[in-house]
Design a protein around this motif. Structure first.
Motif, PDB file in Angstrom:
ATOM      1  N   UNK A 264      43.831-126.713 -41.173  1.00 37.86           N
ATOM      2  CA  UNK A 264      43.974-128.156 -41.424  1.00 37.86           C
ATOM      3  C   UNK A 264      42.795-128.938 -40.843  1.00 37.86           C
ATOM      4  N   UNK A 265      41.624-128.306 -40.866  1.00 37.88           N
ATOM      5  CA  UNK A 265      40.424-128.974 -40.373  1.00 37.88           C
ATOM      6  C   UNK A 265      40.264-128.968 -38.864  1.00 37.88           C
ATOM      7  N   UNK A 266      41.174-128.321 -38.129  1.00 41.58           N
ATOM      8  CA  UNK A 266      41.121-128.274 -36.665  1.00 41.58           C
ATOM      9  C   UNK A 266      40.718-126.869 -36.223  1.00 41.58           C
ATOM     10  N   UNK A 348      50.347-123.021 -33.144  1.00 41.77           N
ATOM     11  CA  UNK A 348      50.025-124.202 -33.954  1.00 41.77           C
ATOM     12  C   UNK A 348      50.599-125.474 -33.331  1.00 41.77           C
ATOM     13  N   UNK A 349      51.720-125.344 -32.640  1.00 43.93           N
ATOM     14  CA  UNK A 349      52.460-126.506 -32.138  1.00 43.93           C
ATOM     15  C   UNK A 349      51.624-127.540 -31.400  1.00 43.93           C
ATOM     16  N   UNK A 350      50.767-127.143 -30.450  1.00 46.48           N
ATOM     17  CA  UNK A 350      49.997-128.134 -29.691  1.00 46.48           C
ATOM     18  C   UNK A 350      49.041-128.970 -30.548  1.00 46.48           C
ATOM     19  N   UNK A 351      48.691-128.450 -31.725  1.00 51.06           N
ATOM     20  CA  UNK A 351      47.730-129.166 -32.583  1.00 51.06           C
ATOM     21  C   UNK A 351      48.382-129.764 -33.820  1.00 51.06           C
ATOM     22  N   UNK A 352      49.698-129.667 -33.917  1.00 49.87           N
ATOM     23  CA  UNK A 352      50.383-130.080 -35.145  1.00 49.87           C
ATOM     24  C   UNK A 352      50.115-131.541 -35.509  1.00 49.87           C
ATOM     25  N   UNK A 373      54.006-127.285 -40.684  1.00 52.22           N
ATOM     26  CA  UNK A 373      54.976-126.429 -40.010  1.00 52.22           C
ATOM     27  C   UNK A 373      54.338-125.059 -39.790  1.00 52.22           C
ATOM     28  N   UNK A 374      54.895-124.305 -38.872  1.00 52.50           N
ATOM     29  CA  UNK A 374      54.374-122.971 -38.592  1.00 52.50           C
ATOM     30  C   UNK A 374      55.519-122.025 -38.258  1.00 52.50           C
ATOM     31  N   UNK A 375      55.346-120.789 -38.658  1.00 55.10           N
ATOM     32  CA  UNK A 375      56.317-119.756 -38.319  1.00 55.10           C
ATOM     33  C   UNK A 375      55.580-118.429 -38.179  1.00 55.10           C
ATOM     34  N   UNK A 376      56.201-117.479 -37.492  1.00 55.73           N
ATOM     35  CA  UNK A 376      55.630-116.136 -37.413  1.00 55.73           C
ATOM     36  C   UNK A 376      56.233-115.287 -38.526  1.00 55.73           C
ATOM     37  N   UNK A 377      55.746-114.073 -38.669  1.00 58.66           N
ATOM     38  CA  UNK A 377      56.317-113.146 -39.647  1.00 58.66           C
ATOM     39  C   UNK A 377      57.140-112.072 -38.951  1.00 58.66           C
ATOM     40  N   UNK A 378      57.572-112.422 -37.711  1.00 62.71           N
ATOM     41  CA  UNK A 378      58.423-111.516 -36.925  1.00 62.71           C
ATOM     42  C   UNK A 378      57.795-110.119 -36.804  1.00 62.71           C
TER      43      UNK A 378
END
Length: 403
Positions: A264-266, A348-352, A373-378
């Motif tokens: 997302x450009x970050x 991803x959370x800190x830069x959301x 949003x972000x998720x892992x693939x477990x």
């Protein structure tokens, strides 16, 4: 003007015209025709009554329209004490000068000049104008790039040539100016007997005032013909079926040893990087495809082929902004952008929030219309093994009904 300086703006709404091309009507000139249950001019005034920098609003009306305007004003939003009227002249140029003279002692720093028959000016466009004025520009013109092929006709009505459209724009209002500059320019034009200017930015050009172009708004149409008014009424009354389209995009890039990834450009520091011809920003690539899908404009590879060396290492912002412009050129208004990132790392959370702000800036929409949003693939599959990062994006766009 400094970034924290507060603008003090006057607004001139030009409403003295007779609107012959819209035909005669019992409601009077087109600025007083009803759309969505209220006169056109009432919708226009409401936009400025809700805009905080507007300190003083002058409406320039025809001497025959006092009663029509009084009835229109009854239905306007709160803050009507800021509105006053002056009588217009025989030309638009004379009417604008009358409005400027009415504001001469008000102490405002800037003025916006608006056609009464552009009822769809919105807060987003006004915010762009405000930012351009705050940046120190003496004149600001919202405009839309010309997309139709232009032809020049001869005196017999035959085509005499094709006009290159590169660098051509359709001017809109409100046009905004440093107040003393445009007042002086109008006074000089009147003193010189010049009454042939098509709009206020043309007077500014003539006076040597640099005019900054900014992106206009596709919906900010001028109601000129009878059908324009009918379509505006349909839109505001909810009788026309909205053309809402949703596009989806998916992208994945391989992770290789490196020092960080761009999403997302970050830039996020990391012990891996994404492999790709550009900056490999999977989020923006997926969202680019989602936008293009809403108008059947192909995919990112059609517009920016990986085989083209000019895109090597390019910032993916270029791709997303190009797709957004295609959407706007086709009459689309971007309503929502949603990106889901699938990755085991980095976090991803800190830069959301910064990512959401980036999307809002690139697309020219409000922050509440952008989601990341972000998720892992477990730890399952190639993503789980940290071999790559994937992104799924959805874009919602409303398109104008065809004329």
């Amino acid at each position: 003007m400094g970034e924290n300086s507060k603008l003090s703006c006057g607004v001139i709404v030009v409403a003295a015209g007779r609107g012959e091309r819209a035909g005669s009507h019992p409601d009077g000139p087109k600025q007083y025709r009803s759309i969505g249950g209220k006169p056109v001019i009432t919708h226009t005034l409401d936009a400025f009554l809700k805009w905080s920098p507007a300190q003083d609003i002058v409406v320039v009306i025809h001497p025959d329209d006092n009663e029509l305007f009084a009835n229109a004003l009854v239905q306007a939003s709160d803050g009507k004490a800021r509105i006053r009227t002056v009588m217009g002249g025989s030309t638009r140029q004379q009417s604008v000068l009358a409005g400027l003279e009415a504001l001469a002692a008000s102490g405002i720093t800037h003025v916006l000049i608006q056609d009464a028959v552009r009822p769809f000016v919105d807060a987003t466009l006004l915010a762009r104008i405000e930012a351009a004025l705050a940046a120190g520009n003496h004149a600001v013109l919202p405009a839309i790039a010309v997309t139709d092929t232009l032809k020049r006709a001869d005196s017999d009505g035959n085509i005499a040539g094709t006009v290159p459209r590169a660098g051509l724009f359709g001017a809109q209002t409100p046009q905004a100016f440093y107040f003393t500059s445009i007042l002086d320019a109008h006074r000089r034009a009147a003193a010189d007997g010049r009454n042939d200017f098509s709009d206020d930015s043309a007077i500014a050009e003539w006076a040597g005032i640099p005019v900054r172009l900014i992106e206009g708004a596709v919906d900010n149409v001028k109601l000129t013909l009878r059908k324009d008014i009918a379509m505006a009424d349909e839109r505001l009354s909810g009788t026309a079926l909205p053309d809402v389209r949703t596009g989806n995009g998916y992208d994945v890039h391989q992770l290789v040893p490196g020092d960080g990834v761009t999403l997302c450009g970050i830039f996020l520091p990391h012990d891996q990087m994404l492999s790709g011809h550009s900056d490999a920003d999977v989020a923006l690539h997926a969202l680019t495809d989602a936008l293009l899908a809403t108008c059947g404009a192909g995919d990112i590879g059609d517009h920016f082929p990986p085989s083209d060396p000019q895109w090597k290492g390019a910032a993916s912002r270029i791709f997303l902004e190009h797709a957004a412009q295609i959407v706007r050129d086709k009459g689309g208004v971007i309503m929502n952008a949603d990106v889901s990132l699938i990755a085991e790392a980095p976090k991803i959370g800190p830069c959301r929030e910064e990512m959401r702000k980036n999307l809002a800036d690139m697309l020219g929409i409000s922050l509440d219309r952008c989601s990341v949003k972000a998720t892992t693939n477990e730890k399952v599959g190639f993503i789980g093994r940290r071999e790559g990062i994937a992104a799924i994006a959805t874009a919602t766009v409303v398109y104008r009904s065809p004329e």
